[in-house]
Design a protein around this motif. Structure first.
Motif, PDB file in Angstrom:
ATOM      1  N   GLY A   1       0.822  -1.214   0.000  1.00  0.00           N
ATOM      2  CA  GLY A   1       0.000   0.000   0.000  1.00  0.00           C
ATOM      3  C   GLY A   1       0.850   1.256   0.000  1.00  0.00           C
ATOM      4  N   ASP A   2       0.427   2.254   0.793  1.00  0.00           N
ATOM      5  CA  ASP A   2       1.170   3.515   0.814  1.00  0.00           C
ATOM      6  C   ASP A   2       2.485   3.418   1.584  1.00  0.00           C
ATOM      7  OD1 ASP A   2      -0.136   3.167   3.169  1.00  0.00           O
ATOM      8  OD2 ASP A   2      -0.870   5.234   3.335  1.00  0.00           O
ATOM      9  N   ASP A   3       2.736   2.291   2.262  1.00  0.00           N
ATOM     10  CA  ASP A   3       4.042   2.086   2.916  1.00  0.00           C
ATOM     11  C   ASP A   3       5.101   1.598   1.928  1.00  0.00           C
ATOM     12  OD1 ASP A   3       3.121   2.841   5.419  1.00  0.00           O
ATOM     13  OD2 ASP A   3       2.427   0.805   5.891  1.00  0.00           O
ATOM     14  N   GLY A   4       4.660   1.174   0.756  1.00  0.00           N
ATOM     15  CA  GLY A   4       5.597   0.676  -0.238  1.00  0.00           C
ATOM     16  C   GLY A   4       5.977  -0.781   0.022  1.00  0.00           C
ATOM     17  N   LEU A   5       6.677  -1.344  -0.921  1.00  0.00           N
ATOM     18  CA  LEU A   5       7.129  -2.739  -0.825  1.00  0.00           C
ATOM     19  C   LEU A   5       8.481  -2.752  -0.124  1.00  0.00           C
ATOM     20  CD1 LEU A   5       6.612  -5.725  -1.682  1.00  0.00           C
ATOM     21  CD2 LEU A   5       7.947  -5.210  -3.747  1.00  0.00           C
ATOM     22  N   GLN A   6       8.478  -3.305   1.090  1.00  0.00           N
ATOM     23  CA  GLN A   6       9.691  -3.271   1.919  1.00  0.00           C
ATOM     24  C   GLN A   6      10.547  -4.523   1.692  1.00  0.00           C
ATOM     25  OE1 GLN A   6      10.240  -0.622   3.979  1.00  0.00           O
ATOM     26  NE2 GLN A   6       8.260   0.351   3.562  1.00  0.00           N
ATOM     27  N   GLY A   7      11.837  -4.398   2.002  1.00  0.00           N
ATOM     28  CA  GLY A   7      12.722  -5.559   2.062  1.00  0.00           C
ATOM     29  C   GLY A   7      13.117  -6.161   0.734  1.00  0.00           C
ATOM     30  N   VAL A   8      13.266  -5.316  -0.292  1.00  0.00           N
ATOM     31  CA  VAL A   8      13.738  -5.832  -1.590  1.00  0.00           C
ATOM     32  C   VAL A   8      15.243  -6.111  -1.470  1.00  0.00           C
ATOM     33  CG1 VAL A   8      14.058  -5.341  -4.038  1.00  0.00           C
ATOM     34  CG2 VAL A   8      11.997  -4.538  -2.855  1.00  0.00           C
ATOM     35  N   PRO A   9      15.661  -7.353  -1.668  1.00  0.00           N
ATOM     36  CA  PRO A   9      17.097  -7.660  -1.519  1.00  0.00           C
ATOM     37  C   PRO A   9      17.895  -7.234  -2.750  1.00  0.00           C
ATOM     38  CG  PRO A   9      15.905  -9.629  -2.129  1.00  0.00           C
ATOM     39  CD  PRO A   9      14.869  -8.548  -1.974  1.00  0.00           C
ATOM     40  N   ARG A  10      19.204  -7.165  -2.579  1.00  0.00           N
ATOM     41  CA  ARG A  10      20.099  -6.896  -3.698  1.00  0.00           C
ATOM     42  C   ARG A  10      21.127  -8.029  -3.734  1.00  0.00           C
ATOM     43  NH1 ARG A  10      23.737  -1.720  -3.503  1.00  0.00           N
ATOM     44  NH2 ARG A  10      21.772  -0.703  -2.885  1.00  0.00           N
ATOM     45  N   PRO A  11      20.733  -9.177  -4.300  1.00  0.00           N
ATOM     46  CA  PRO A  11      21.612 -10.348  -4.262  1.00  0.00           C
ATOM     47  C   PRO A  11      22.840 -10.184  -5.155  1.00  0.00           C
ATOM     48  CG  PRO A  11      19.690 -10.795  -5.605  1.00  0.00           C
ATOM     49  CD  PRO A  11      19.486  -9.437  -5.014  1.00  0.00           C
ATOM     50  N   SER A  12      23.760 -11.113  -5.006  1.00  0.00           N
ATOM     51  CA  SER A  12      24.977 -11.082  -5.826  1.00  0.00           C
ATOM     52  C   SER A  12      24.650 -11.493  -7.252  1.00  0.00           C
ATOM     53  CB  SER A  12      26.030 -12.027  -5.240  1.00  0.00           C
ATOM     54  OG  SER A  12      26.390 -11.610  -3.939  1.00  0.00           O
ATOM     55  N   LEU A  13      25.483 -11.019  -8.163  1.00  0.00           N
ATOM     56  CA  LEU A  13      25.366 -11.409  -9.566  1.00  0.00           C
ATOM     57  C   LEU A  13      26.536 -12.343  -9.856  1.00  0.00           C
ATOM     58  CD1 LEU A  13      23.920 -10.995 -12.324  1.00  0.00           C
ATOM     59  CD2 LEU A  13      25.515  -9.116 -12.741  1.00  0.00           C
ATOM     60  N   GLY A  14      26.308 -13.654  -9.645  1.00  0.00           N
ATOM     61  CA  GLY A  14      27.412 -14.606  -9.756  1.00  0.00           C
ATOM     62  C   GLY A  14      28.458 -14.290  -8.698  1.00  0.00           C
ATOM     63  N   PRO A  15      29.714 -14.088  -9.094  1.00  0.00           N
ATOM     64  CA  PRO A  15      30.762 -13.769  -8.102  1.00  0.00           C
ATOM     65  C   PRO A  15      30.794 -12.287  -7.714  1.00  0.00           C
ATOM     66  CG  PRO A  15      31.714 -13.942 -10.296  1.00  0.00           C
ATOM     67  CD  PRO A  15      30.261 -14.276 -10.449  1.00  0.00           C
ATOM     68  N   VAL A  16      29.948 -11.473  -8.369  1.00  0.00           N
ATOM     69  CA  VAL A  16      29.966 -10.015  -8.130  1.00  0.00           C
ATOM     70  C   VAL A  16      29.003  -9.667  -7.001  1.00  0.00           C
ATOM     71  CG1 VAL A  16      29.638  -7.744  -9.158  1.00  0.00           C
ATOM     72  CG2 VAL A  16      30.503  -9.630 -10.554  1.00  0.00           C
ATOM     73  N   ASP A  17      29.520  -9.064  -5.944  1.00  0.00           N
ATOM     74  CA  ASP A  17      28.712  -8.683  -4.798  1.00  0.00           C
ATOM     75  C   ASP A  17      28.109  -7.296  -5.040  1.00  0.00           C
ATOM     76  OD1 ASP A  17      27.520  -8.273  -2.400  1.00  0.00           O
ATOM     77  OD2 ASP A  17      29.375  -8.081  -1.237  1.00  0.00           O
ATOM     78  N   LEU A  18      26.814  -7.259  -5.301  1.00  0.00           N
ATOM     79  CA  LEU A  18      26.147  -5.986  -5.613  1.00  0.00           C
ATOM     80  C   LEU A  18      25.736  -5.211  -4.368  1.00  0.00           C
ATOM     81  CD1 LEU A  18      23.847  -7.017  -8.622  1.00  0.00           C
ATOM     82  CD2 LEU A  18      26.094  -5.923  -8.696  1.00  0.00           C
ATOM     83  N   SER A  19      25.994  -5.769  -3.181  1.00  0.00           N
ATOM     84  CA  SER A  19      25.578  -5.060  -1.959  1.00  0.00           C
ATOM     85  C   SER A  19      26.394  -3.780  -1.754  1.00  0.00           C
ATOM     86  CB  SER A  19      25.727  -5.966  -0.741  1.00  0.00           C
ATOM     87  OG  SER A  19      27.087  -6.347  -0.573  1.00  0.00           O
ATOM     88  N   SER A  20      27.578  -3.724  -2.344  1.00  0.00           N
ATOM     89  CA  SER A  20      28.382  -2.500  -2.285  1.00  0.00           C
ATOM     90  C   SER A  20      27.786  -1.457  -3.224  1.00  0.00           C
ATOM     91  CB  SER A  20      29.824  -2.817  -2.707  1.00  0.00           C
ATOM     92  OG  SER A  20      30.501  -1.633  -3.069  1.00  0.00           O
ATOM     93  N   ASP A  21      27.592  -0.227  -2.728  1.00  0.00           N
ATOM     94  CA  ASP A  21      27.024   0.840  -3.567  1.00  0.00           C
ATOM     95  C   ASP A  21      27.921   1.149  -4.753  1.00  0.00           C
ATOM     96  OD1 ASP A  21      24.759   1.093  -2.106  1.00  0.00           O
ATOM     97  OD2 ASP A  21      25.424   2.839  -0.955  1.00  0.00           O
ATOM     98  N   LEU A  22      29.232   1.046  -4.558  1.00  0.00           N
ATOM     99  CA  LEU A  22      30.156   1.348  -5.653  1.00  0.00           C
ATOM    100  C   LEU A  22      30.049   0.285  -6.758  1.00  0.00           C
ATOM    101  CD1 LEU A  22      32.386   3.194  -6.721  1.00  0.00           C
ATOM    102  CD2 LEU A  22      34.061   1.747  -5.539  1.00  0.00           C
ATOM    103  N   VAL A  23      30.018  -0.977  -6.352  1.00  0.00           N
ATOM    104  CA  VAL A  23      29.892  -2.054  -7.338  1.00  0.00           C
ATOM    105  C   VAL A  23      28.548  -1.954  -8.048  1.00  0.00           C
ATOM    106  CG1 VAL A  23      29.780  -4.560  -7.645  1.00  0.00           C
ATOM    107  CG2 VAL A  23      31.437  -3.567  -6.057  1.00  0.00           C
ATOM    108  N   TYR A  24      27.511  -1.635  -7.297  1.00  0.00           N
ATOM    109  CA  TYR A  24      26.183  -1.531  -7.907  1.00  0.00           C
ATOM    110  C   TYR A  24      26.140  -0.382  -8.921  1.00  0.00           C
ATOM    111  CZ  TYR A  24      21.142  -1.674  -8.437  1.00  0.00           C
ATOM    112  OH  TYR A  24      19.878  -1.785  -8.964  1.00  0.00           O
ATOM    113  N   TYR A  25      26.865   0.704  -8.625  1.00  0.00           N
ATOM    114  CA  TYR A  25      26.910   1.811  -9.589  1.00  0.00           C
ATOM    115  C   TYR A  25      27.442   1.319 -10.937  1.00  0.00           C
ATOM    116  CZ  TYR A  25      28.485   5.818 -12.216  1.00  0.00           C
ATOM    117  OH  TYR A  25      28.692   6.708 -13.236  1.00  0.00           O
TER     118      TYR A  25
END
Length: 310
Positions: free
Chosen positions: A135-159
Motif C-alpha cells: 500500500g502507501d508504505d511501499g514494498l519493503q525488504g527488496v534484496p540486492r543479491p549477488s550477480l554470480g561472483p559479483v557482490d552488488l551489496s556495495s554501492d560502488l559495485v552496484y553503480y
C-alpha cells in the motif's frame, strides 16, 4: 565535417570519463546511481515522445510496474538479478500492450489523458492491494543479491553494474532510432498522413514504440527497487510521470543524449536543493520555466548548435 567529428569524439571521451568518475564526484554513490537510472528512463521516454511524437502522462506506471515486478520476484521467486529484472520488464510490457493499443486510438491531448487515466488506475490498484504491494508504505525488504561472483551489496559495485545497464540501454536506444523502424517513427511524427499514404500503419508503429518505451521504463524501475531496497508507492505516481516529461524537455526531445543529460542534471539539482532548503520545489519550478524559455529546443540541442556555429 572534421570539426564536427572532433567535437563528437571529444564529447564521447569527456562523457565516458565523467561516468567512470561519477561515484567519486557525486556527494554520495547512490545519487550517481540514481542519475543513471533516470537516464535509462529518459532514453526510453524520448523514443516515444521525442521520436514518435506521443506525449504520455502515464509512464510512471511502467517504471513502478518494473520496480514492483522486480522487487516481488526477488522477495518471493528468485535470487537471480537478470531473471528478476526480466520479470519486471515482462510485467510492464504485458500491461503496455493493451494500454498502448487503446491509447493509440486517440491523438494529441486525448492520448495523453488516456495514458494518465490508465496510470492512475494502476496507482489505485497498488494502493489498495496492500497485502501484495504494501500500500502507501511501499514494498519493503527488496534484496540486492549477488550477480554470480559479483557482490552488488556495495554501492560502488552496484553503480558500475547500473552503468553497464545504462550503456546497453543507450546502445539499444541509438540502434532503434537509427534503424528503418526508427526512421518510420520520425516520419510519423513529422507527417502521419504522408507516412500512411506510402503504406505504413501508424497504429502498429506507435504501439511498438509505446511498448519499447515501457520496457526501458521498467528496466529503470527494477534497478531503482534494488538501489533503494524497497519500492515506494510514488514510483507509480503522477509526479514522476510529470518529471520524466520535464527531464526530456529540458535536455532536448528527439536527441537521445539530451534527455540523458536532462535527467541526470535534474536528479542532481533536485537532491542538492532539497538538502539546502524547504522551498526547493519552488526553485525547481522556476528553473524549469527559465530553462524551457531560454533553451526552447532543449539545453543540449541549443548548446550543440551554438558550438558548431562558433
Amino acid at each position: 565535417m572534421q570539426l564536427k567529428a572532433r567535437h563528437k569524439t571529444a564529447g564521447i571521451i569527456v562523457g565516458a570519463a565523467l561516468l567512470l568518475a561519477a561515484p567519486y564526484l557525486a556527494p554520495y554513490q547512490a545519487l550517481a546511481t540514481q542519475m543513471l537510472i533516470f537516464a535509462i528512463f529518459a532514453i526510453g521516454f524520448d523514443i516515444l515522445f521525442g521520436y514518435t511524437g506521443l506525449l504520455s502522462f502515464g509512464h510512471a506506471a511502467f517504471f513502478g510496474l518494473g520496480a514492483y515486478g522486480t522487487g516481488l520476484s526477488l522477495i518471493h521467486l528468485t535470487s537471480s538479478v537478470p531473471l528478476a529484472l526480466g520479470l519486471g520488464i515482462l510485467l510492464a510490457v504485458l500491461v503496455a500492450v493493451p494500454m498502448g493499443f487503446l491509447s493509440t486510438q486517440r491523438h494529441g491531448i486525448y492520448f495523453a489523458m488516456v495514458t494518465l487515466a490508465f496510470a492512475q488506475l494502476i496507482y489505485f490498484i497498488a494502493f489498495q492491494w496492500r497485502s501484495l504491494t504494501g500500500g502507501d508504505d511501499g514494498l519493503q525488504g527488496v534484496p540486492r543479491p549477488s550477480l554470480g561472483p559479483v557482490d552488488l551489496s556495495s554501492d560502488l559495485v552496484y553503480y558500475y553494474f547500473v552503468l553497464l545497464m545504462f550503456i546497453l540501454a543507450l546502445v539499444v536506444g541509438v540502434r532503434v532510432i537509427r534503424s528503418p523502424f526508427g526512421r518510420v517513427l520520425q516520419a510519423l511524427r513529422e507527417n502521419g498522413d504522408r507516412a500512411m499514404s506510402v503504406g505504413y500503419d501508424p497504429r502498429k508503429y506507435k504501439l511498438i514504440s509505446f511498448v519499447i518505451s515501457a520496457g526501458f521504463a521498467a528496466l529503470a524501475g527494477g534497478l531503482y527497487a534494488m538501489l533503494q531496497n524497497f519500492v515506494p508507492l510514488f514510483s507509480l505516481g503522477l509526479d514522476l510521470s510529470g518529471e520524466i516529461v520535464l527531464m526530456t524537455l529540458v535536455g532536448g526531445m528527439g536527441t537521445i543524449y539530451g534527455p540523458v543529460v536532462g535527467a541526470m542534471a535534474i536528479v542532481y539539482v533536485k537532491d542538492f536543493l532539497s538538502s539546502q532548503t524547504d522551498v526547493w520545489p519552488l526553485i525547481m519550478g522556476l528553473l524549469y520555466v527559465v530553462s524551457v524559455m531560454t533553451f526552447r529546443r532543449g539545453v543540449v540541442k541549443e548548446l550543440k548548435e551554438r558550438l558548431l556555429k562558433s
